[in-house]
Motif scaffolding. Structure first.
Motif, mmCIF file in Angstrom:
data_model
loop_
_atom_site.group_PDB
_atom_site.id
_atom_site.type_symbol
_atom_site.label_atom_id
_atom_site.label_comp_id
_atom_site.label_asym_id
_atom_site.label_seq_id
_atom_site.Cartn_x
_atom_site.Cartn_y
_atom_site.Cartn_z
ATOM 1 N N LEU A 114 -4.351 18.298 4.789
ATOM 2 C CA LEU A 114 -3.661 18.848 3.746
ATOM 3 C C LEU A 114 -2.964 17.533 2.941
ATOM 4 O O LEU A 114 -2.936 17.737 1.740
ATOM 5 C CB LEU A 114 -2.502 19.641 4.305
ATOM 6 N N LEU A 115 -2.488 16.481 3.634
ATOM 7 C CA LEU A 115 -1.966 15.548 3.101
ATOM 8 C C LEU A 115 -3.003 14.577 1.964
ATOM 9 O O LEU A 115 -2.725 14.550 0.990
ATOM 10 C CB LEU A 115 -1.506 14.460 4.180
ATOM 11 N N SER A 133 -3.358 16.800 -1.000
ATOM 12 C CA SER A 133 -2.360 16.931 -1.825
ATOM 13 C C SER A 133 -1.959 15.520 -2.813
ATOM 14 O O SER A 133 -0.937 15.619 -3.326
ATOM 15 C CB SER A 133 -0.989 17.423 -1.284
ATOM 16 N N MET A 134 -2.370 14.492 -2.264
ATOM 17 C CA MET A 134 -2.216 13.236 -2.634
ATOM 18 C C MET A 134 -2.821 12.736 -4.050
ATOM 19 O O MET A 134 -4.077 13.034 -4.043
ATOM 20 C CB MET A 134 -2.335 12.223 -1.603
ATOM 21 N N PRO A 135 -2.019 12.048 -5.031
ATOM 22 C CA PRO A 135 -2.897 11.881 -6.394
ATOM 23 C C PRO A 135 -3.764 10.648 -5.584
ATOM 24 O O PRO A 135 -2.952 9.629 -5.090
ATOM 25 C CB PRO A 135 -1.768 11.457 -7.033
ATOM 26 N N TRP A 149 -2.353 7.053 -6.925
ATOM 27 C CA TRP A 149 -1.128 6.673 -6.153
ATOM 28 C C TRP A 149 -1.510 6.139 -4.939
ATOM 29 O O TRP A 149 -1.062 5.079 -4.423
ATOM 30 C CB TRP A 149 -0.424 8.009 -6.061
ATOM 31 N N LEU A 163 5.719 10.549 -4.117
ATOM 32 C CA LEU A 163 6.290 11.325 -3.225
ATOM 33 C C LEU A 163 6.587 12.757 -3.652
ATOM 34 O O LEU A 163 6.150 13.764 -3.000
ATOM 35 C CB LEU A 163 7.630 10.673 -2.529
ATOM 36 N N VAL A 187 5.050 14.093 -6.425
ATOM 37 C CA VAL A 187 3.834 14.915 -6.780
ATOM 38 C C VAL A 187 3.113 15.557 -5.509
ATOM 39 O O VAL A 187 2.897 16.550 -5.103
ATOM 40 C CB VAL A 187 2.849 14.027 -7.326
ATOM 41 N N LEU A 188 3.522 14.733 -4.252
ATOM 42 C CA LEU A 188 2.961 15.133 -2.801
ATOM 43 C C LEU A 188 3.724 16.263 -2.466
ATOM 44 O O LEU A 188 3.004 17.031 -2.034
ATOM 45 C CB LEU A 188 3.156 13.592 -1.942
ATOM 46 N N VAL A 194 2.618 19.563 -4.586
ATOM 47 C CA VAL A 194 1.218 19.980 -4.353
ATOM 48 C C VAL A 194 1.015 20.301 -2.980
ATOM 49 O O VAL A 194 0.564 21.466 -2.734
ATOM 50 C CB VAL A 194 0.413 18.734 -4.780
ATOM 51 N N LEU A 195 1.731 19.887 -2.112
ATOM 52 C CA LEU A 195 1.754 20.021 -0.736
ATOM 53 C C LEU A 195 2.404 21.627 -0.423
ATOM 54 O O LEU A 195 1.980 22.209 0.287
ATOM 55 C CB LEU A 195 2.485 19.095 0.246
#
Lengths: 321, 287
Positions: A138-139, A142-144, A147, B259, B261-262, B265-266
């Protein structure tokens, strides 16, 4: 088998035609019309504009224009880049290999890592290992991507100084012995490929886990267990080969995703590939180059999907007609 | 909706999902920040500071420090939550409307219309969507609503496939037959009977599409294709990257936007994941 192959081939050809149509209309019909850019020049008279239109063939009906666009493509003529002042295809050609290298290495790492995480998660379903695997998935999802790349650069290249910050080859090594150059490219490749692999891994791990869970409830697994086969044997001989089937399709289907990731990773690491080229083309509003890159990446993705489809039929006898 | 519809009780089940509720909490926190935050922030996010205020680490005046032009990082973060949510939700609305329309038209009509629409859907499914978005943004110009349009227009294909499959499954069910037998018009059947039954299954999809839309907006802005008059997390990271702040160790400028964005989105992903497990019988835990 043969008919299915031909049908798939026709489908892929139609998709490529669709891509060509989209590509054509995007750049001719939308505000990017080459003449629309010249209109902003106040010294252009109406007469000169009309002449330019005629010389570019923009006064002819659209289907004729589309035909001549296709004819140009058939001669491998994608126009000329504004910023490089050279044929688009030649510019793209130089950048193809670095992108391929980066994507292939990252894919290989991601597939191996994703399979491992997925298998362990499915085998130990509901335990801490599974939760950890899901959390990672999931991480990563969700991470760009860019980035993650920036963070890895800041940590491993900036603070720890373990890897070079950017590029593919250190300056001054262009004429060094092959072994030295190869080693140098590898140290440059490490961070970008790991970044891309981490992002791709999440989805592979999730699909592998779900496929394994589904396979593990099948009757033949129960039978294998009843026969007294070891757990390891069941995993390797029965579960894994069947769980691999959905993986193969996913790998091909997610190529568009991989390209999106590569684009960001190349931008962050100044990797001299197609993604970085696209960033440069965007900054310079180099429309012919943009169009060319979009076309080449689309055709690659459609081709890979077609290949995966055929491979899928070959691996899984159930879908053969 | 009848009692046996797949959506019934889903929210009760959702409330019991810890991951889903955590996601909802994250999203609500960002939504609250977007709504009231800009009014509370003491700095204007786009106001340049003096030369002495450039790239200052966190302090009492600037809680999260300043960026490469002396702007307050915290104020930009708060304003960015508004941009991200606005673009993410609006783009998702377009994707959903377009995907549902194509999916329903293809599934309901069948025949040639179905073949043509699904061929088109396939083209959009396999296209490398990030290059397509970048090309569209470059051609249209990157105002906020153009970015919304670009993300919405490229993200509908998956939804169209999902909706079509659901329509095909529902089309043959008895209550549709009954409605037809009472002489209801095609449009009425689609609106009153088909749509409410398709909705629950596309609900989880909607949330996941929102997650992707937020990520797309950030990526577009990072690559310099965002609306430069609106502070956004992607734009902050664009400046952090272009000014070399990341490698020079100005982590207060690099970590917070990422963080955020994360987190957002999470949040959407967790909610979508929870709803998917509830609404999609294939993923329900067996035995």
């Amino acid at each position: 088998m043969r008919r299915a192959f031909l049908r798939r081939l026709l489908g892929a050809a139609l998709t490529v035609l669709g891509v060509l149509a989209i590509n054509y209309f995007l750049f001719r019909v939308m505000p990017g019309d080459p003449v629309a850019m010249l209109v902003r020049n106040p010294k252009m008279t109406a007469e000169a504009l009309a002449r330019t239109r005629a010389s570019l063939g923009l006064d002819r009906p659209w289907h004729e224009q589309f035909r001549s666009y296709l004819a140009g493509l058939a001669r491998a003529d994608l126009g000329s880049s504004f910023i490089f002042k050279r044929p688009v295809l030649a510019v793209i050609g130089e950048r193809l290999l670095p992108t391929l290298l980066l994507t292939l290495v990252a894919e290989a790492l991601a597939i191996a890592g994703g399979m491992l995480v997925g298998i362990v998660s499915a085998w130990k379903r509901g335990t801490k290992a599974d939760v950890l695997g899901l959390g990672f998935t999931l991480l990563a999802y969700s991470m760009p991507t860019f980035w993650l790349g920036i963070l890895l650069v800041a940590l491993f290249a900036g603070r720890l100084g373990l890897f070079p910050v950017s590029g593919m080859l250190s300056p001054g090594l262009a004429f060094a012995p092959l072994a030295q150059r190869l080693g140098d490219v590898l140290t440059h490749l490490a961070l970008p490929s790991i970044t891309l692999a981490l992002v791709l891994m999440g989805e592979y791990a999730l699909i592998m886990r779900n496929a394994m869970i589904e396979v593990l409830t099948e009757d033949y697994i129960v039978t294998a267990r009843a026969k007294g086969l070891s757990e390891r044997g069941i995993l390797r001989r029965h579960a894994l080969p069947n769980a691999m089937i959905p993986m193969t399709t996913l790998i091909a289907m997610s190529l568009g995703f991989a390209i999106t990731g590569a684009l960001q990773v190349e931008t962050v690491f100044s990797w001299p590939g197609l993604g970085r080229l696209m960033y440069e083309a965007l900054k310079g509003r180099d429309y012919p180059l943009l169009q060319g890159i979009f076309l080449v990446t689309s055709v690659c993705v459609v081709g890979a999907n077609f290949a995966a489809d055929i491979l899928y039929r070959y691996i899984d006898p159930r879908v053969r007609d | 909706m009848g009692r046996d519809e797949p959506g019934t009780g889903a929210f009760a089940l959702f409330r019991r999902s810890r991951l889903g509720m955590a996601g909802l909490g994250l999203v609500l926190a960002f939504a609250a920040t977007a709504l009231v935050g800009p009014a509370l922030a003491p700095y204007e996010p786009l106001d340049f500071g003096t030369a002495a205020e450039v790239l200052r680490p966190p302090s009492r005046e600037h809680l999260l420090g300043t960026d490469d032009m002396g702007r307050d990082v915290a104020a930009a973060l708060v304003a960015g939550s508004r941009t991200s949510l606005l673009v993410g939700l609006s783009a998702t609305l377009i994707s959903m409307a377009l995907g549902s329309a194509v999916g329903i038209a293809a599934g309901w009509r069948g025949g040639l219309a179905d073949s043509i629409l699904m061929r088109l859907t396939d083209v959009f499914l396999v296209l490398p969507w990030m290059p397509l978005m970048l090309v569209l943004a470059a051609l249209l110009g990157s105002s906020l609503w153009n970015i919304v349009l670009v993300i919405g227009l490229t993200g509908w294909a998956g939804t169209a496939r999902l909706v079509r499959a659901q329509v095909l499954a529902i089309k043959e069910r008895q209550f549709i037959e009954r409605a037809r037998a009472t002489g209801a018009s095609g449009a009425r059947i689609v609106l009153r009977h088909l749509l409410p039954n398709v909705f629950p299954l596309i609900f989880a999809n909607t949330i996941l599409v929102t997650a992707v839309s937020v990520l797309s907006e950030t990526t577009l802005s990072f690559l310099g294709m965002g609306d430069s008059t609106r502070p956004s997390w992607g734009m902050m990271l664009h400046f952090a990257f272009e000014s070399g702040a990341a490698t020079s160790g100005a982590l207060w400028f690099v970590l917070p936007p990422g963080l955020c964005v994360l987190g957002l989105v999470l949040g959407f992903t967790l909610m979508g994941y929870a709803f998917d497990e509830i609404l999609n019988p294939k993923l329900r835990r067996r035995g």
